[in-house]
Scaffold this motif. Structure first.
Motif, PDB file in Angstrom:
ATOM      1  N   UNK A  59       7.395 -30.990  12.073  1.00  0.00           N
ATOM      2  CA  UNK A  59       6.651 -30.442  13.208  1.00  0.00           C
ATOM      3  C   UNK A  59       6.574 -28.913  13.217  1.00  0.00           C
ATOM      4  N   UNK A  60       7.047 -28.253  12.158  1.00  0.00           N
ATOM      5  CA  UNK A  60       6.959 -26.795  12.041  1.00  0.00           C
ATOM      6  C   UNK A  60       5.916 -26.474  10.979  1.00  0.00           C
ATOM      7  N   UNK A  61       5.007 -25.574  11.313  1.00  0.00           N
ATOM      8  CA  UNK A  61       3.994 -25.152  10.345  1.00  0.00           C
ATOM      9  C   UNK A  61       4.528 -23.942   9.581  1.00  0.00           C
ATOM     10  N   UNK A  62       4.491 -24.035   8.259  1.00  0.00           N
ATOM     11  CA  UNK A  62       4.834 -22.905   7.385  1.00  0.00           C
ATOM     12  C   UNK A  62       3.528 -22.297   6.903  1.00  0.00           C
ATOM     13  N   UNK A  63       3.404 -20.957   7.009  1.00  0.00           N
ATOM     14  CA  UNK A  63       2.141 -20.310   6.667  1.00  0.00           C
ATOM     15  C   UNK A  63       2.378 -18.996   5.940  1.00  0.00           C
ATOM     16  N   UNK A  64       1.810 -18.896   4.747  1.00  0.00           N
ATOM     17  CA  UNK A  64       1.784 -17.645   3.994  1.00  0.00           C
ATOM     18  C   UNK A  64       0.321 -17.234   3.897  1.00  0.00           C
ATOM     19  N   UNK A  65      -0.040 -16.044   4.405  1.00  0.00           N
ATOM     20  CA  UNK A  65      -1.437 -15.633   4.387  1.00  0.00           C
ATOM     21  C   UNK A  65      -1.954 -15.191   3.015  1.00  0.00           C
ATOM     22  N   UNK A  66      -1.059 -15.048   2.028  1.00  0.00           N
ATOM     23  CA  UNK A  66      -1.463 -14.436   0.766  1.00  0.00           C
ATOM     24  C   UNK A  66      -1.476 -12.928   0.948  1.00  0.00           C
ATOM     25  N   UNK A  67      -2.306 -12.238   0.190  1.00  0.00           N
ATOM     26  CA  UNK A  67      -2.361 -10.778   0.290  1.00  0.00           C
ATOM     27  C   UNK A  67      -3.802 -10.280   0.321  1.00  0.00           C
ATOM     28  N   UNK A  68      -4.088  -9.319   1.216  1.00  0.00           N
ATOM     29  CA  UNK A  68      -5.437  -8.745   1.259  1.00  0.00           C
ATOM     30  C   UNK A  68      -5.659  -7.616   0.243  1.00  0.00           C
ATOM     31  N   UNK A  69      -4.594  -7.220  -0.476  1.00  0.00           N
ATOM     32  CA  UNK A  69      -4.716  -6.084  -1.398  1.00  0.00           C
ATOM     33  C   UNK A  69      -4.104  -6.328  -2.771  1.00  0.00           C
ATOM     34  N   UNK A  70      -3.301  -7.383  -2.927  1.00  0.00           N
ATOM     35  CA  UNK A  70      -2.609  -7.648  -4.189  1.00  0.00           C
ATOM     36  C   UNK A  70      -2.599  -9.152  -4.467  1.00  0.00           C
ATOM     37  N   UNK A  71      -3.731  -9.661  -4.948  1.00  0.00           N
ATOM     38  CA  UNK A  71      -3.892 -11.108  -5.109  1.00  0.00           C
ATOM     39  C   UNK A  71      -3.141 -11.678  -6.307  1.00  0.00           C
ATOM     40  N   UNK A  72      -2.644 -10.836  -7.166  1.00  0.00           N
ATOM     41  CA  UNK A  72      -1.935 -11.255  -8.387  1.00  0.00           C
ATOM     42  C   UNK A  72      -2.758 -12.294  -9.137  1.00  0.00           C
ATOM     43  N   UNK A  73      -2.242 -13.482  -9.319  1.00  0.00           N
ATOM     44  CA  UNK A  73      -2.965 -14.503 -10.095  1.00  0.00           C
ATOM     45  C   UNK A  73      -3.891 -15.378  -9.249  1.00  0.00           C
ATOM     46  N   UNK A  96       0.836  -1.202   0.000  1.00  0.00           N
ATOM     47  CA  UNK A  96       0.000   0.000   0.000  1.00  0.00           C
ATOM     48  C   UNK A  96       0.874   1.257   0.000  1.00  0.00           C
ATOM     49  N   UNK A  97       0.487   2.278  -0.690  1.00  0.00           N
ATOM     50  CA  UNK A  97      -0.788   2.516  -1.363  1.00  0.00           C
ATOM     51  C   UNK A  97      -0.799   2.125  -2.840  1.00  0.00           C
ATOM     52  N   UNK A  98       0.263   1.492  -3.338  1.00  0.00           N
ATOM     53  CA  UNK A  98       0.314   1.162  -4.765  1.00  0.00           C
ATOM     54  C   UNK A  98      -0.764   0.159  -5.184  1.00  0.00           C
ATOM     55  N   UNK A  99      -0.937  -0.921  -4.438  1.00  0.00           N
ATOM     56  CA  UNK A  99      -1.898  -1.961  -4.811  1.00  0.00           C
ATOM     57  C   UNK A  99      -3.245  -1.823  -4.116  1.00  0.00           C
ATOM     58  N   UNK A 100      -3.292  -1.101  -3.047  1.00  0.00           N
ATOM     59  CA  UNK A 100      -4.541  -0.833  -2.350  1.00  0.00           C
ATOM     60  C   UNK A 100      -4.424   0.534  -1.718  1.00  0.00           C
ATOM     61  N   UNK A 101      -5.401   1.371  -1.895  1.00  0.00           N
ATOM     62  CA  UNK A 101      -5.342   2.721  -1.333  1.00  0.00           C
ATOM     63  C   UNK A 101      -5.680   2.719   0.155  1.00  0.00           C
ATOM     64  N   UNK A 102      -6.471   1.704   0.569  1.00  0.00           N
ATOM     65  CA  UNK A 102      -6.850   1.588   1.978  1.00  0.00           C
ATOM     66  C   UNK A 102      -7.058   0.115   2.311  1.00  0.00           C
ATOM     67  N   UNK A 103      -7.080  -0.173   3.585  1.00  0.00           N
ATOM     68  CA  UNK A 103      -7.331  -1.555   4.004  1.00  0.00           C
ATOM     69  C   UNK A 103      -8.736  -1.958   3.577  1.00  0.00           C
ATOM     70  N   UNK A 104      -8.896  -3.162   3.042  1.00  0.00           N
ATOM     71  CA  UNK A 104     -10.221  -3.602   2.585  1.00  0.00           C
ATOM     72  C   UNK A 104     -11.228  -3.678   3.735  1.00  0.00           C
ATOM     73  N   UNK A 105     -12.475  -3.418   3.421  1.00  0.00           N
ATOM     74  CA  UNK A 105     -13.541  -3.429   4.419  1.00  0.00           C
ATOM     75  C   UNK A 105     -13.625  -4.776   5.143  1.00  0.00           C
TER      76      UNK A 105
END
Length: 166
Positions: free
Chosen positions: A128-142, A12-21
């Motif tokens: 026994x280790x969890x790997x987690x990527x949340x993705x993106x809330x403003x730039x989903x790409x593909x 932000x602000x390039x891919x999202x101007x504000x946090x999504x609702x």
């Protein structure tokens, strides 16, 4: 019990101007703290998130201003009985983003590694280790939908989920 919002790659602000609702409604409901795995792009994202809860995060490869120098490449924190490592995923050895995140944090012996960089929601258990990527809330790409993660830590179990929205 702890409720933790997990974000990455807001750009932000390039891919999202504000946090999504959708994300704002989660923040208004309340979380104990927020993890951001880099590529905020500007300090204003940190400042806005800080209005809702304490924020822990790292530098990604998109931060170019003076504020980025205040961020580290890796953070390790304790949340209840869980040790959580945070990296962006662009540094270190490994062919893929999850591999780089894993190898960057393995010596810290975390229960959970949170990373970003690829914008692809991801969850996997390795040794026994969890790997987690949340993705993106403003730039989903593909990706088909925007996303973020929520971690709920209870005394006897944990719930880690991706949340998707359009």
């Amino acid at each position: 019990m702890k409720k933790i919002l997990i974000l990455a790659d807001t750009h932000m602000p390039k891919k999202g101007k504000e946090l999504p609702e959708h994300l704002l409604s989660v923040l208004k409901e309340g979380v104990d703290f927020i993890i951001h795995a880099g590529d905020w792009s500007e300090k204003s994202v940190y400042e806005e998130l800080s209005l809702y809860a304490p924020v822990y995060g790292v530098r990604g490869n998109a931060e170019k201003d003076e504020w980025a120098k205040q961020l580290s490449d890796k953070e390790v924190l304790q949340a209840e009985h869980m040790k959580i490592a945070i990296v962006h995923g662009h540094l270190g050895k490994g062919r893929t983003t999850p591999d780089r995140a894993y190898h960057s944090c393995i010596d810290d012996k975390p229960d959970l590694i949170v990373f970003g960089h690829s914008h692809i929601p991801f969850v996997e258990k390795r040794d026994e280790i969890i790997l987690f990527n949340p993705g993106s809330p403003t730039d989903k790409r593909r990706q088909k939908k925007f996303s973020y993660g929520l971690l709920t830590i209870n005394s006897n179990d944990n719930e880690l989920q991706h949340h998707y929205f359009t």
